[in-house]
Design a protein around this motif. Structure first.
Motif: not given
Lengths: 312, 256
Positions: B157-158, B163-164, B180-183, B250-252
């Motif tokens: 995960w690091q 991650e989107v 939307m999913r974010i790690v 983050f930006k996606a």
């Protein structure tokens, strides 16, 4: 008056019946020298004490081979007594078909004899057994009293084995869990399918890999086509002389996994998926609604991941 | 009825279908939770409160997995929604998230970690300052907040933090939907040796830069959060941006 007292006594006795923790196990002969204890097609409850599973035994030349030991210490003890009422032969071996608690928590009652399972099943019981037992205490209540995990001490692997003078064929499959053992008894023509096959009850999926399970069902169906096949004993539900439980399990899994993929592709949220009605074909199957809800939790996240284009 | 409704509530009731109007109440928690008065003090202090059936909180009555309990909040039957706060009375960390539906309907789906059986509620503040409260009980075997995240068991995960992935639906019965999913491990800080580490803020904006919704997330939101939004009009890509409590941003872009 006397009659009324009798009726009242019977009512009281009936009430007590539920609390005497007697599973009332009756061995049903399914073939020559092969017997099964057929559980209810229900979910675990304080009424059934977890007697929702099929267990079985084979009376071999030099002893008894037990296949799965039930959901609790009490079940194991009562099962052993019920076996003793059929045969005076000693128990030679207990086999656990997979690592789900209704199939191994009776092991304690057989602590003095060898207990065996596939390597991955042994690991699964060691890793998750206590958590499973805790969960069953919650669902089955006092029926579980005194139940602790008794690990299988012996490892089985696929192939032909000789147990107590009986030649058995062990087929190592997976899909319902990470390791699902099918036992074939050529002498009687019985195929012990474990939980790869459910009959008249919705399948459970907490550790399922549906793609693997469907492949396993192909192999299992192959076993029922072999010369000498007589009886299929599913892990839950009545035994059959044909492959009907295999087809039923396959139909449910194919629909379920397809429904999860389609729902994710259509943009449904997990609550939308949970709210969907079951198709008529499956709606009347015992515990279908509750197993569907559980399976959404187990299987939808992976379908969702794929639909959202995420790496697994 | 034990307490009379205020004039404002009576006026409101007159505009609603009779069944819903009958369920409107200013006091007497419909979920009968021993912690309601504490919740009211903590989140809605001093403001008028209405238990309002138009605030729909959907969650399973029994949670199969206490780490991932799906919750959908739908307050689209109310107009002038300024803010929605979601909390779970009996969770060790009660506040789940807040969202501010600026240019999007007041609708949000997400998943939450629950430690024990609890009401899950949404309090919706409308422009007139009234909190409209809806909710549902969720029964669970627990362990949701004090169990380690799956990420704790691996280092992967690091590399994938924040991650989107996601997409929008422009056709069919779910047109206008965005998922939307974010790690992110979303560690609660309640597991020994693992400090709290969670997403704090997520903003959704349309192609012109106009904000659709702001979401403040807290520790109980499930690991690798998945959000479901409903856009009024599916019009071009959406930019999702935000950060966690350690400042990782983050930006996606979520394409249509």
């Amino acid at each position: 008056m006397k009659r009324l007292v009798c009726v009242l006594l019977m009512l009281v006795a009936g009430r007590l019946g539920a609390a005497d923790f007697d599973y009332r196990l009756t061995a049903v002969q399914v073939a020559k020298d092969v017997y099964a204890f057929i559980g209810k097609t229900e979910d675990f409850s304080t009424d059934n004490g977890g007697n929702i599973v099929n267990t079985a035994f084979i009376v071999a030349a030099q002893g008894v081979i037990v296949i799965d030991s039930g959901p609790s210490l009490r079940y194991g003890q009562q099962m052993r007594r019920a076996i003793a009422s059929v045969t005076a032969k000693p128990i030679a071996l207990v086999i656990n078909t997979h690592h789900h608690p209704d199939h191994f928590l009776g092991n304690q009652a057989f602590a003095d004899v060898p207990i065996a399972a596939l390597a991955e099943t042994r690991n699964g019981i060691a890793a998750d057994g206590n958590a499973f037992a805790e969960n069953l205490y919650r669902m089955s209540g006092d029926w579980m009293k005194g139940t602790e995990v008794q690990l299988p001490g012996k490892t089985l692997s696929a192939g032909i084995v000789d147990v107590a003078g009986r030649r058995l064929r062990l087929v190592a499959l997976d899909g319902h869990t990470g390791a699902d053992l099918v036992v074939v008894d050529p002498a009687s023509g019985v195929v012990f399918a474990g939980d790869l096959a459910f009959n008249g009850r919705a399948p459970t999926t907490p550790h399922a890999d549906v793609a693997h399970w469907l492949l396993a069902l192909e192999q299992l169906e192959g076993l029922t086509r072999e010369a000498g096949f007589k009886v299929l004993l599913p892990g839950h539900g009545a035994p059959t002389a044909d492959a009907a439980p295999i087809r039923q399990t396959r139909a449910w899994l194919t629909w379920l996994s397809g429904a999860m993929r389609a729902a994710a592709k259509d943009g449904l949220d997990m609550n939308d998926v949970l709210a969907r009605p079951l198709p008529a074909e499956f709606a009347s199957l015992p515990v279908a609604a509750s197993e569907y809800r559980r399976s959404v939790g187990h299987l939808f996240p992976a379908a969702e991941l794929q639909a959202l284009g995420a790496k697994p | 009825m034990k307490y009379p409704l205020t004039i404002a509530a009576i006026a409101l009731a007159a505009l609603m279908p009779p069944a819903e109007a009958a369920a409107l109440r200013e006091s007497g928690d419909p979920l009968d939770s021993a912690r309601w008065s504490e919740m009211q003090k903590a989140f809605l202090a001093g403001a008028p409160v209405l238990f309002d059936p138009r605030v729909k909180v959907v969650a399973p009555s029994t949670a199969e997995n206490p780490m991932q309990v799906p919750v959908t909040v739908d307050a689209t039957a109310l107009s002038g929604v300024a803010e929605v706060v979601v909390f779970a009375d009996f969770n060790p960390i009660v506040q789940v998230l807040r969202f501010f539906p600026e240019d999007a309907p007041a609708f949000l789906g997400f998943r939450v970690k629950l430690q024990q059986s609890t009401p899950v509620r949404a309090a919706v503040r409308t422009a007139d300052g009234v909190w409209h409260v809806g909710g549902t009980w969720v029964n669970t075997v627990g362990g949701g907040c004090t169990a380690p995240s799956a990420a704790g068991g691996s280092k992967e995960w690091q590399q994938r933090l924040n991650e989107v992935s996601g997409r929008q639906w422009s056709e069919g019965p779910n047109a206008g939907r965005l998922r939307m999913r974010i790690v992110h491990p979303m560690d609660t800080g309640l597991v020994a040796g693992t400090p709290a580490f969670f997403l704090e803020e997520i903003n959704f904006a349309d192609a012109s830069g106009k904000r659709l919704m702001r979401v403040q997330t807290y520790e109980p939101v499930s690991e690798n959060p998945v959000f479901t939004l409903q856009r009024a009009t599916a019009d071009g890509p959406v930019e999702a941006s935000g950060r966690d409590n350690n400042g990782n941003a983050f930006k996606a872009r979520i394409a249509q």
